[in-house]
Scaffold this motif. Structure first.
Motif, PDB file in Angstrom:
ATOM      1  N   CYS A  34      -0.532   2.409   6.448  1.00  0.00           N
ATOM      2  CA  CYS A  34      -1.833   2.735   5.849  1.00  0.00           C
ATOM      3  C   CYS A  34      -2.619   1.452   5.652  1.00  0.00           C
ATOM      4  CB  CYS A  34      -1.685   3.515   4.551  1.00  0.00           C
ATOM      5  SG  CYS A  34      -1.422   2.528   3.068  1.00  0.00           S
ATOM      6  N   SER A  35      -3.928   1.597   5.639  1.00  0.00           N
ATOM      7  CA  SER A  35      -4.812   0.442   5.634  1.00  0.00           C
ATOM      8  C   SER A  35      -6.101   0.767   4.906  1.00  0.00           C
ATOM      9  CB  SER A  35      -5.127   0.051   7.084  1.00  0.00           C
ATOM     10  OG  SER A  35      -6.244  -0.798   7.178  1.00  0.00           O
ATOM     11  N   GLU A  36      -6.714  -0.251   4.359  1.00  0.00           N
ATOM     12  CA  GLU A  36      -8.028  -0.081   3.744  1.00  0.00           C
ATOM     13  C   GLU A  36      -9.050   0.418   4.764  1.00  0.00           C
ATOM     14  OE1 GLU A  36     -11.224  -2.514   0.960  1.00  0.00           O
ATOM     15  OE2 GLU A  36      -9.730  -3.635   2.099  1.00  0.00           O
ATOM     16  N   GLU A  37      -8.819   0.110   6.026  1.00  0.00           N
ATOM     17  CA  GLU A  37      -9.784   0.452   7.067  1.00  0.00           C
ATOM     18  C   GLU A  37      -9.583   1.841   7.659  1.00  0.00           C
ATOM     19  OE1 GLU A  37     -12.184  -1.602   7.181  1.00  0.00           O
ATOM     20  OE2 GLU A  37     -11.091  -3.044   5.949  1.00  0.00           O
ATOM     21  N   MET A  38      -8.606   2.591   7.147  1.00  0.00           N
ATOM     22  CA  MET A  38      -8.291   3.899   7.710  1.00  0.00           C
ATOM     23  C   MET A  38      -8.317   4.953   6.615  1.00  0.00           C
ATOM     24  SD  MET A  38      -5.134   2.514  10.068  1.00  0.00           S
ATOM     25  CE  MET A  38      -4.874   4.026  10.968  1.00  0.00           C
ATOM     26  N   ASP A  39      -8.828   6.133   6.948  1.00  0.00           N
ATOM     27  CA  ASP A  39      -8.962   7.191   5.951  1.00  0.00           C
ATOM     28  C   ASP A  39      -7.607   7.694   5.472  1.00  0.00           C
ATOM     29  OD1 ASP A  39     -11.647   6.914   6.342  1.00  0.00           O
ATOM     30  OD2 ASP A  39     -11.862   8.701   7.599  1.00  0.00           O
ATOM     31  N   ALA A  43       5.383   8.384   0.604  1.00  0.00           N
ATOM     32  CA  ALA A  43       6.059   7.098   0.402  1.00  0.00           C
ATOM     33  C   ALA A  43       5.111   6.026  -0.116  1.00  0.00           C
ATOM     34  CB  ALA A  43       6.706   6.642   1.710  1.00  0.00           C
ATOM     35  N   PHE A  44       3.818   6.179   0.163  1.00  0.00           N
ATOM     36  CA  PHE A  44       2.864   5.170  -0.299  1.00  0.00           C
ATOM     37  C   PHE A  44       2.562   5.313  -1.794  1.00  0.00           C
ATOM     38  CE2 PHE A  44       1.966   5.424   4.273  1.00  0.00           C
ATOM     39  CZ  PHE A  44       2.140   4.097   4.602  1.00  0.00           C
ATOM     40  N   GLN A  45       2.830   6.466  -2.356  1.00  0.00           N
ATOM     41  CA  GLN A  45       2.531   6.680  -3.769  1.00  0.00           C
ATOM     42  C   GLN A  45       3.756   6.402  -4.636  1.00  0.00           C
ATOM     43  OE1 GLN A  45       0.028  10.007  -4.828  1.00  0.00           O
ATOM     44  NE2 GLN A  45      -0.931  10.030  -2.807  1.00  0.00           N
ATOM     45  N   GLN A  46       4.347   5.238  -4.414  1.00  0.00           N
ATOM     46  CA  GLN A  46       5.415   4.725  -5.258  1.00  0.00           C
ATOM     47  C   GLN A  46       4.863   3.562  -6.069  1.00  0.00           C
ATOM     48  OE1 GLN A  46       9.445   4.441  -3.210  1.00  0.00           O
ATOM     49  NE2 GLN A  46       8.115   4.474  -1.401  1.00  0.00           N
ATOM     50  N   PRO A  47       5.314   3.378  -7.301  1.00  0.00           N
ATOM     51  CA  PRO A  47       4.834   2.231  -8.074  1.00  0.00           C
ATOM     52  C   PRO A  47       5.226   0.920  -7.415  1.00  0.00           C
ATOM     53  CG  PRO A  47       6.692   3.284  -9.163  1.00  0.00           C
ATOM     54  CD  PRO A  47       6.290   4.182  -8.035  1.00  0.00           C
ATOM     55  N   GLY A  48       4.497  -0.122  -7.741  1.00  0.00           N
ATOM     56  CA  GLY A  48       4.715  -1.420  -7.118  1.00  0.00           C
ATOM     57  C   GLY A  48       6.087  -2.003  -7.362  1.00  0.00           C
ATOM     58  N   ASN A  49       6.760  -1.550  -8.426  1.00  0.00           N
ATOM     59  CA  ASN A  49       8.100  -2.071  -8.687  1.00  0.00           C
ATOM     60  C   ASN A  49       9.125  -1.581  -7.667  1.00  0.00           C
ATOM     61  OD1 ASN A  49       8.829   0.591  -9.611  1.00  0.00           O
ATOM     62  ND2 ASN A  49       8.099   0.067 -11.656  1.00  0.00           N
ATOM     63  N   ARG A  50       8.710  -0.694  -6.747  1.00  0.00           N
ATOM     64  CA  ARG A  50       9.593  -0.236  -5.679  1.00  0.00           C
ATOM     65  C   ARG A  50       9.406  -1.047  -4.383  1.00  0.00           C
ATOM     66  NH1 ARG A  50      11.385   4.927  -5.593  1.00  0.00           N
ATOM     67  NH2 ARG A  50      12.689   4.092  -3.915  1.00  0.00           N
ATOM     68  N   GLN A  51       8.473  -1.979  -4.375  1.00  0.00           N
ATOM     69  CA  GLN A  51       8.232  -2.765  -3.171  1.00  0.00           C
ATOM     70  C   GLN A  51       9.473  -3.565  -2.779  1.00  0.00           C
ATOM     71  OE1 GLN A  51       3.773  -4.352  -3.024  1.00  0.00           O
ATOM     72  NE2 GLN A  51       4.626  -4.558  -5.091  1.00  0.00           N
ATOM     73  N   LEU A  52       9.723  -3.623  -1.485  1.00  0.00           N
ATOM     74  CA  LEU A  52      10.838  -4.407  -0.953  1.00  0.00           C
ATOM     75  C   LEU A  52      10.388  -5.800  -0.526  1.00  0.00           C
ATOM     76  CD1 LEU A  52      12.465  -1.605   1.221  1.00  0.00           C
ATOM     77  CD2 LEU A  52      13.145  -2.349  -1.077  1.00  0.00           C
ATOM     78  N   ALA A  53       9.131  -5.924  -0.181  1.00  0.00           N
ATOM     79  CA  ALA A  53       8.550  -7.216   0.192  1.00  0.00           C
ATOM     80  C   ALA A  53       7.045  -7.119   0.025  1.00  0.00           C
ATOM     81  CB  ALA A  53       8.897  -7.577   1.636  1.00  0.00           C
ATOM     82  N   THR A  68      -1.866   7.569  -7.590  1.00  0.00           N
ATOM     83  CA  THR A  68      -2.292   8.965  -7.474  1.00  0.00           C
ATOM     84  C   THR A  68      -3.078   9.222  -6.190  1.00  0.00           C
ATOM     85  OG1 THR A  68      -4.305   8.486  -8.741  1.00  0.00           O
ATOM     86  CG2 THR A  68      -2.371   9.258  -9.973  1.00  0.00           C
ATOM     87  N   GLY A  69      -3.340   8.167  -5.425  1.00  0.00           N
ATOM     88  CA  GLY A  69      -4.076   8.329  -4.186  1.00  0.00           C
ATOM     89  C   GLY A  69      -3.958   7.091  -3.332  1.00  0.00           C
ATOM     90  N   LEU A  70      -4.149   7.243  -2.034  1.00  0.00           N
ATOM     91  CA  LEU A  70      -3.951   6.162  -1.087  1.00  0.00           C
ATOM     92  C   LEU A  70      -4.901   4.994  -1.332  1.00  0.00           C
ATOM     93  CD1 LEU A  70      -2.102   5.671   1.378  1.00  0.00           C
ATOM     94  CD2 LEU A  70      -3.983   6.464   2.831  1.00  0.00           C
ATOM     95  N   HIS A  71      -6.133   5.311  -1.700  1.00  0.00           N
ATOM     96  CA  HIS A  71      -7.137   4.263  -1.884  1.00  0.00           C
ATOM     97  C   HIS A  71      -7.530   4.103  -3.361  1.00  0.00           C
ATOM     98  CE1 HIS A  71      -7.527   3.903   2.436  1.00  0.00           C
ATOM     99  NE2 HIS A  71      -7.746   5.211   2.536  1.00  0.00           N
ATOM    100  N   GLN A  72      -6.604   4.399  -4.243  1.00  0.00           N
ATOM    101  CA  GLN A  72      -6.854   4.322  -5.691  1.00  0.00           C
ATOM    102  C   GLN A  72      -7.288   2.925  -6.110  1.00  0.00           C
ATOM    103  OE1 GLN A  72      -3.443   5.512  -7.961  1.00  0.00           O
ATOM    104  NE2 GLN A  72      -4.236   4.753  -9.900  1.00  0.00           N
ATOM    105  N   ARG A  73      -8.302   2.865  -6.969  1.00  0.00           N
ATOM    106  CA  ARG A  73      -8.798   1.590  -7.489  1.00  0.00           C
ATOM    107  C   ARG A  73      -8.240   1.332  -8.892  1.00  0.00           C
ATOM    108  NH1 ARG A  73     -13.297   0.225  -4.141  1.00  0.00           N
ATOM    109  NH2 ARG A  73     -14.233   2.028  -3.115  1.00  0.00           N
ATOM    110  N   VAL A  74      -8.068   0.052  -9.211  1.00  0.00           N
ATOM    111  CA  VAL A  74      -7.560  -0.325 -10.531  1.00  0.00           C
ATOM    112  C   VAL A  74      -8.236  -1.612 -11.005  1.00  0.00           C
ATOM    113  CG1 VAL A  74      -5.266   0.740 -10.404  1.00  0.00           C
ATOM    114  CG2 VAL A  74      -5.629  -1.544  -9.424  1.00  0.00           C
ATOM    115  N   PRO A  75      -8.340  -1.803 -12.332  1.00  0.00           N
ATOM    116  CA  PRO A  75      -8.691  -3.131 -12.837  1.00  0.00           C
ATOM    117  C   PRO A  75      -7.531  -4.074 -12.528  1.00  0.00           C
ATOM    118  CG  PRO A  75      -8.848  -1.440 -14.547  1.00  0.00           C
ATOM    119  CD  PRO A  75      -8.113  -0.840 -13.404  1.00  0.00           C
ATOM    120  N   LEU A  76      -7.824  -5.338 -12.259  1.00  0.00           N
ATOM    121  CA  LEU A  76      -6.770  -6.284 -11.884  1.00  0.00           C
ATOM    122  C   LEU A  76      -6.959  -7.618 -12.592  1.00  0.00           C
ATOM    123  CD1 LEU A  76      -4.366  -7.223 -10.154  1.00  0.00           C
ATOM    124  CD2 LEU A  76      -5.991  -7.707  -8.313  1.00  0.00           C
ATOM    125  N   VAL A  77      -5.921  -8.044 -13.302  1.00  0.00           N
ATOM    126  CA  VAL A  77      -5.882  -9.357 -13.941  1.00  0.00           C
ATOM    127  C   VAL A  77      -4.522  -9.970 -13.635  1.00  0.00           C
ATOM    128  CG1 VAL A  77      -5.915 -10.616 -16.135  1.00  0.00           C
ATOM    129  CG2 VAL A  77      -7.471  -8.678 -15.782  1.00  0.00           C
TER     130      VAL A  77
END
Length: 345
Positions: free
Chosen positions: A92-97, A142-152, A303-312
């Motif tokens: 998945c990519s920012e450039e793809m729906d 599979a893309f809607q897993q929290p970031g703590n599940r990232q392998l790399a 909750t969605g592929l292109h979900q936005r969040v505040p980031l600090v």
């Protein structure tokens, strides 16, 4: 001058040593090598700049509301092409729906921002590619897993040097592309973000749109040695998150992109899955902090592929102080500047 790069570990050999004969790790290593190969090709296009012609030209507006530029599309295509032979089930990519299925039964999925900072394409300012590698799961998205599940997770920075900043869950390492050999070599092992800082990165032109709690933190920084922090801060803003992250990994700092009152910015502007989460993993693995302002970024449930969040994100002590300011009701009163606000006449 003697050529010393060959004495440094290559990306491929470092990943091979890390993965050994573990099948899961081998899959991650192969995927990172494929992403690095795409990065080399993207770096070559970026280096050619105006010679390549029209890289900053807007081709269309994406479904997420952003202008899609020629280099965004080219970078996306190069990444997708490189991953065809990798053990990747979906991309998945920012450039793809929507996500694209790739190799059925493969153990991994990959999410990318092909070209972060694309507003800087025609100004010769650093841009980059951000990526997240997650396990493929049998049920659900599979893309809607929290970031703590990232392998790399990692990014490629296309600047004066081309750098690959990578974590596989064992610290954050920096590889630099040797222009003589076109090979990524290890140049910094287990980098650490300094815990304290006197530098922050924010787009101050949006001050009037921020909520009082966020303004209170910025007001403290700008008040400098005369304010409650008792020291002066420097402000930076590049409008390229990978460049900001690289500076913070190198010398510390804090990066802030909140939600605000503008239409479409209420929940932030940056994407959780392929921007905030990979940066969050890199920063945490380097001893820093990453938050939405209310919770740890890597614990947010997508909750969605292109979900936005505040980031600090950034230096651990500064991120913790920012969170305290956001949680203190008194901070909303902005006592340093009364009702006028810092940037108002």
């Amino acid at each position: 001058m003697p050529h010393t790069a060959m004495a440094r570990p290559r990306l491929e050999s470092a990943l091979a040593a890390w993965s050994g004969s573990d099948a899961g790790r081998v899959a991650v290593a192969e995927t990172v090598v494929a992403l690095a190969a795409a990065g080399r090709r993207i770096a070559a296009v970026v280096r050619r700049g105006a010679i390549e012609g029209g890289l900053a030209a807007v081709t269309r507006a994406s479904s997420t509301g952003d202008d899609q530029k020629a280099l965004d599309v080219a970078a996306n295509d190069l990444l997708l092409e490189a991953l065809v032979t990798a053990p990747v089930a979906a991309f998945c990519s920012e450039e793809m729906d929507a996500a694209v299925p790739m190799k059925p039964g493969a153990p991994l999925v990959v999410a990318v921002d092909p070209l972060d900072g694309s507003s800087n394409i025609d100004t010769n300012v650093s841009v980059g590619t951000i990526f997240s590698v997650l396990p493929a799961i049998a049920e659900g998205d599979a893309f809607q897993q929290p970031g703590n599940r990232q392998l790399a997770a990692g990014y490629l920075l296309y600047g004066p040097q081309c750098a690959l900043v990578l974590t596989v869950g064992d610290g954050t390492d920096v590889y630099t592309l040797d222009p003589d050999t076109d090979v990524f070599v290890l140049t910094a092992r287990r980098v650490r973000v300094p815990e304290k800082t006197a530098e922050f990165a924010v787009n101050a032109s949006n001050y009037r749109h921020w909520d009082p709690a966020f303004r209170a933190y910025i007001d403290e920084c700008l008040a400098g040695s005369a304010g409650p922090r008792g020291r002066d801060f420097n402000m930076r803003w590049i409008a390229s998150m990978v460049a900001e992250a690289h500076r913070i990994l190198t010398r510390g700092g804090i990066y802030l992109y909140p939600g605000d009152a503008r239409r479409g910015y209420e929940t932030g502007r940056l994407r959780l899955i392929y921007e905030a989460n990979p940066i969050g993993m890199l920063i945490e693995q380097a001893g820093g902090g990453c938050t939405t302002g209310k919770e740890r970024m890597l614990d947010v449930a997508p909750t969605g592929l292109h979900q936005r969040v505040p980031l600090v994100f950034g230096s651990a002590q500064e991120v913790a102080h920012f969170e305290r300011v956001q949680s203190e009701p008194a901070a909303h009163k902005s006592p340093l500047f009364g009702n006028r606000g810092l940037l108002r006449a």
